[in-house]
Every structure is written in structure tokens, then in C-alpha cells.
Design a protein around this motif. Structure first.
Motif, PDB file in Angstrom:
ATOM      1  N   LEU A  76       0.854  -1.223   0.179  1.00 30.12           N
ATOM      2  CA  LEU A  76      -0.004   0.173   0.076  1.00 30.12           C
ATOM      3  C   LEU A  76       0.980   1.272   0.071  1.00 30.12           C
ATOM      4  O   LEU A  76       0.299   2.311  -0.644  1.00 30.12           O
ATOM      5  CB  LEU A  76      -0.912   0.048   1.150  1.00 30.12           C
ATOM      6  CG  LEU A  76      -2.109  -1.072   1.313  1.00 30.12           C
ATOM      7  CD1 LEU A  76      -2.830  -1.050   2.555  1.00 30.12           C
ATOM      8  CD2 LEU A  76      -2.867  -0.764   0.123  1.00 30.12           C
TER       9      LEU A  76
ATOM     10  N   VAL B 241      -8.416   3.544  -0.143  1.00 30.85           N
ATOM     11  CA  VAL B 241      -7.737   3.737  -1.687  1.00 30.85           C
ATOM     12  C   VAL B 241      -8.511   4.360  -2.630  1.00 30.85           C
ATOM     13  O   VAL B 241      -9.799   3.909  -2.880  1.00 30.85           O
ATOM     14  CB  VAL B 241      -7.529   2.401  -2.226  1.00 30.85           C
ATOM     15  CG1 VAL B 241      -6.552   2.446  -3.375  1.00 30.85           C
ATOM     16  CG2 VAL B 241      -7.060   1.491  -1.205  1.00 30.85           C
TER      17      VAL B 241
ATOM     18  N   VAL C 197      -5.614  -2.129  -5.817  1.00 29.99           N
ATOM     19  CA  VAL C 197      -5.286  -0.867  -5.401  1.00 29.99           C
ATOM     20  C   VAL C 197      -4.746   0.079  -6.398  1.00 29.99           C
ATOM     21  O   VAL C 197      -4.882   1.230  -6.374  1.00 29.99           O
ATOM     22  CB  VAL C 197      -4.157  -1.336  -4.243  1.00 29.99           C
ATOM     23  CG1 VAL C 197      -3.327  -0.030  -3.827  1.00 29.99           C
ATOM     24  CG2 VAL C 197      -4.895  -2.128  -3.099  1.00 29.99           C
TER      25      VAL C 197
END
Length: 389
Positions: free
Chosen positions: A40, A64, A121
Motif C-alpha cells: 500500500l 484507496v 489497489v
């Protein structure tokens, strides 16, 4: 946004890494959490841990995309069940492909879904969507859904109100709208040791425990007799089973201690606390009688876990969204197992269960997920990105 093929390829890479972390519930999941945090961070996404009291395990959640309402929570547990005593054909913690199947502990339950969530993501982090996804990864689901509640409390206070929560338990990418709740108890019976030929000088914990377990068996039979044939759950009634028993030290010694653990699984609308009252009354009576004979004897009952059931939400936002993304026009489905969906629903989130893989492959040797399921999951995620754009 990334295409379904790109998401599929990325998910397989993540799945290989995730399977490599032994996150059996009795052990820590922090190496996996660190992997997710690092990934991340590479994409500029901040995340937050919600640790257990000992600091040995953690939930993790992250937003996100833009911090606005109307996003979707992708939720899954990081822990897996043990492989002890199982005859695996390959290392359970090395992702192994044989034909059109990927083998490894947690492939279907439920690291396949976690891998698909991580694959989404980059696209959301690039700012290609008007609404976000929220990752919510928990610990200790397999031992009573113990980890998620502390994270869910933070989600309620921290997240802009999401449209839906998708819990990615293995459903073969079909929408599951309800599950049974599960409550577990541990019972400890303490007797008084003596030679087994001199029963008048002691008190066998095993003999007391047998009577109490028979009371549970009678409750289980009564639940079965009163099952609703129209119920979507299989079996269509609450179930009660004794999973663990241990007592005594030798055949010729009156057992000083006996413990047993049982679970009660209830469909929505049935209260486990009410069902278990006759058993608790029997325990109280047995405790009093034992104490009258020996002050150190007795019966103690401890509730280990209480996971709420998950009730169908007709025309709910989560179900409508998931059915559209999965292309699912089938009947309302319900699961006999328990999951974290009931906990999310209890906190006020519109919730659904939908994920890759089959529950029939979970918890056994040579657990696997079919490549076709990962492909379907990637297509689902691609459509989700389009829906939130």
C-alpha cells in the motif's frame, strides 16, 4: 482502470506471496500485514493497524481513492486453519499449480479474495475512480470471528459512509445473503480424585461431564425436530455439536478434571442465549451438588465467542451491487457456516458475501482454488472499478 486480465495476473502474484505466510490462527499474522502495508505504501496509500491486546496479531484497514462516501469495503480474514495431521501432496505454504488449480492453505479460504482486493489497489490509487474502495483485513476469524469487531468499531467512526461491504468468503462467486451465527462455550468440570474402586471417597469429573453432555445432545435433537423445512439454511435448523473432550489421567483414578467445548449455530431469529438456558441450569445444579460433597469441586462455563447471524437484506445496496457485478440472478442463498458478515451488518453496514473458490475445498488437505474462479473474481473487481468510477 486495469483490465480484468491485468487484475488476474496481479492477483496471482499477490496470492503466491500471501500463501507463503503461515498465518495459522494460533500464530501471528504480522508478516502478512507488513507485506500489505509495504504494498500500500508503494502506491501512496496510508493504512492503519488495529492490534490484539498482546500486539502479536493485527487487523488492517485502508482507504484507496478519495475519502468520500459511497465506496465499497472489501473484507477478508488473514488467518487460516491448521494443516496438522493432514496429508498434503505439496507444501501447503507454497502456492503450487497442478493443471487448472492452485493449491495451498488459504487459497480459497480466503487469500484468493485478499489477492484480488490487493490487485485493485493501483487503479484506485491512481485516482481513476470518483469513489473509493476500503480494505478491511482481519485476524482470528477461524477461531470465532474474534478480531474483526475492534476494527469494525473504527470503521464506523473513521470511514465516510460506504455503500456496501463485500465479505469475500468462498462462494464460487455467487451471492450469499445470509449465514448462521455461532456461539462457542468451554465447560470445565472439577471432581475429586480417588481410587476408582472407592467411588464413595471421590467424585469423577468425567461422570458429571457425561451427564452434562447428554443434556446438550437432547437440546441438539430438539433443535433438529423443530427445524423449518422452508429454511434456506442447510441443515434447516440450529445445530449443536461437542467438538472437543478431554478428561482424566488414568483408567483407575476418578478423574479430577474434564473439559469439553461445544458450538451452537443458529439461523437469524433464534437466540442462542435462550436455547442454552436448560443446559446452564443443569450446570448450576451439578455445580451445587458437587460443591456439597467437595469444596474444591464444581462446574465452570465460559463463553469463548459469540458471532451474530447474518440475515438477508432484500433489495439491500450490497446485494444489488454484488449481483450486478457477479451477473448473478439466482435465488437467495444462505450459508450454514458463520462469518464476519453478521458483525458488519450488526454495525449498520449493508453487507453481502461473495468471493472466489468453494467452501467444499476449505479446511482440508490439498485445499485449492480453480484458476477459473480467480478469473471470475478479476472480472468482478474490474466491474466494481467501473461502477465506482
Amino acid at each position: 482502470m486495469d483490465t480484468a486480465d491485468q487484475l488476474y495476473a496481479a492477483a496471482l502474484t499477490h496470492l503466491e506471496a500471501l500463501i507463503g505466510f503461515d498465518t495459522t490462527s494460533r500464530d501471528s499474522n504480522l508478516r502478512l500485514i507488513e507485506y500489505v502495508e509495504a504494498f500500500l505504501s508503494e502506491h501512496g496509500v496510508a493504512s492503519r493497524r488495529v492490534a490484539n491486546p498482546e500486539g502479536t496479531k493485527a487487523n488492517l484497514y485502508a482507504t484507496v481513492g478519495p475519502a468520500v462516501a459511497g465506496g465499497v469495503v472489501l473484507s477478508g480474514h488473514t488467518d487460516v486453519v491448521p494443516v496438522d495431521g493432514q496429508a498434503w501432496s505439496s507444501d501447503p505454504f507454497v502456492l503450487t499449480r497442478r493443471g487448472d488449480r492452485l493449491f495451498g492453505r488459504g487459497t480459497c479460504d480466503m487469500k484468493g479474495f485478499l489477492a484480488l482486493a490487493l490487485a485493485t489497489v493501483p487503479g484506485f490509487a491512481r485516482g481513476e475512480s470518483a469513489r473509493p474502495i476500503h480494505l478491511a483485513f482481519s485476524y482470528d476469524e477461524e477461531v470465532g470471528c474474534l478480531g474483526a469487531p475492534s476494527m469494525i468499531r473504527e470503521l464506523v467512526s473513521d470511514l465516510p459512509a460506504p455503500l456496501a461491504v463485500i465479505v469475500g468468503e468462498p462462494t464460487s462467486m455467487e451471492v450469499v445473503s445470509g449465514h448462521k451465527g455461532i456461539s462457542t462455550w468451554r465447560v470445565t468440570v472439577t471432581g475429586h480424585e480417588a481410587h476408582s474402586s472407592l467411588t464413595h471417597l471421590g467424585l469423577s469429573a468425567n461422570m458429571i461431564a457425561v451427564e452434562l453432555m447428554e443434556r446438550l445432545r437432547q437440546i441438539a435433537l430438539e433443535l433438529e425436530r423443530h427445524g423449518d423445512p422452508a429454511s434456506p439454511y442447510h441443515p434447516p435448523h440450529a445445530t449443536l455439536t461437542i467438538g472437543l473432550m478431554q478428561g482424566g489421567t488414568a483408567v483407575n483414578i476418578l478423574a479430577r478434571e474434564c473439559t469439553f467445548t461445544f458450538d451452537l449455530r443458529t439461523p437469524p431469529g433464534q437466540n442462542p442465549d435462550t436455547i442454552i438456558v436448560p443446559f446452564l441450569d443443569a450446570c448450576e445444579t451439578a455445580h451445587r451438588i458437587a460443591r456439597e460433597r467437595f469444596p474444591d469441586a464444581g462446574v465452570a462455563v465460559i463463553r469463548r465467542s459469540a458471532t451474530p447471524s447474518f440475515a438477508p437484506e432484500p433489495n439491500g445496496a450490497a446485494e444489488m451491487l454484488a449481483r450486478r457485478l457477479a451477473g448473478d440472478n439466482g435465488p437467495t442463498r444462505a450459508a450454514a457456516y458463520a462469518a464476519e458478515a453478521g458483525q458488519f451488518q450488526g454495525a449498520g453496514f449493508s453487507t453481502i458475501i461473495c468471493g472466489p473458490g468453494s467452501i467444499e475445498q476449505a479446511h482440508q488437505a490439498d485445499e485449492f482454488i480453480a484458476l477459473s474462479q480467480m478469473e471470475r473474481g478479476a472480472a468482478f473487481m474490474a466491474r466494481l472499478a467501473e461502477a465506482l468510477a
